[in-house]
Design an enzyme around this catalytic site. Structure first.
Site, PDB file in Angstrom:
ATOM      1  N   LYS A 120       0.834  -1.202   0.000  1.00 39.19           N
ATOM      2  CA  LYS A 120       0.000   0.000   0.000  1.00 39.19           C
ATOM      3  C   LYS A 120       0.868   1.251   0.000  1.00 39.19           C
ATOM      4  O   LYS A 120       0.614   2.199  -0.758  1.00 39.19           O
ATOM      5  CB  LYS A 120      -0.916   0.003   1.228  1.00 39.19           C
ATOM      6  N   ASP A 138      -7.115   1.494   1.427  1.00 37.90           N
ATOM      7  CA  ASP A 138      -6.992   1.342   2.873  1.00 37.90           C
ATOM      8  C   ASP A 138      -8.372   0.989   3.419  1.00 37.90           C
ATOM      9  O   ASP A 138      -9.305   0.693   2.660  1.00 37.90           O
ATOM     10  CB  ASP A 138      -6.440   2.621   3.514  1.00 37.90           C
TER      11      ASP A 138
END
Length: 213
Positions: A120, A138
């Site tokens: 991420k 997220d």
């Protein structure tokens, strides 16, 4: 949401946030990477307050020679997990100097080898710096995409895998920032602004939570 609604969703988000960009404070690629690392489990606003001062002393990876772990900890001790973050900032600077000649690697495979950098983190960095076609998923982006029934998934990881099939690659870079701003200022977790939302017609969450009341 039907596949035919996807272009409308992407175009509407773009019109809502036409100048969308990261809200993290940074002056160069290296500082952006550190800012993203620090933003884990913390707000951009909180990280920015710290970094306005911290980045006066940490401008490039070589500065780790003068900033030891204990000193880094003193700069960032108001952010969550500051002890671990300080240690990993120090380690990351060391690796960048020794292995990459102080240059920031520009592939996911290389980035995730740095301490505290996950997929991420790498996607966020590359989306901002390289305009790479990645969408940062997220918990918040996961929540929004499920609220709108763009996906029907149980975890951010599952959403991340599904999202590439939903949106064309040319939309990915734009959606990276607009989705973040959408959940941060509009589709808020506890009090989403559904009554003024442009997606009422295609949002099952709105129809369930508002129309039936």
């Amino acid at each position: 949401m039907k596949i035919s609604d996807i272009p409308f969703f992407a175009e509407t988000l773009n019109s809502m946030f036409p100048d969308a960009k990261t809200e993290l404070y940074y002056n160069n690629d290296f500082q952006l990477l550190i800012a993203i690392l620090m933003s884990a489990q913390a707000t951009d606003k909180q990280v920015n307050i710290i970094n306005k001062n911290f980045f006066e002393f940490l401008k490039k990876p070589q500065d780790w020679i003068d900033l030891w772990v204990e000193e880094i900890t003193m700069f960032i001790d108001s952010v969550s997990f500051f002890n671990n973050k300080a240690k990993n900032i120090y380690k990351t600077c060391n690796i960048l100097v020794e292995k990459y000649n102080s240059k920031i690697p520009k592939t996911i495979e290389e980035l995730v080898e740095l301490p505290w950098v996950w997929i991420k983190t790498a996607k966020v960095f590359l989306a901002v710096i390289e305009d790479a076609p990645y969408i940062w998923v997220d918990t918040h982006v996961h929540r929004v995409l499920n609220r709108l029934w763009i996906v029907n998934t149980k975890s951010p990881l599952e959403t991340d895998k599904k999202i590439a099939k939903k949106f064309s690659k040319q939309n990915h870079s734009m959606l990276h920032n607009t989705l973040v701003l959408f959940w941060r200022y509009h589709c808020i977790a506890r009090k989403p602004k559904c009554e003024e939302c442009s997606f009422q017609e295609i949002c099952k969450y709105y129809k369930k939570e508002f129309i039936k009341k």
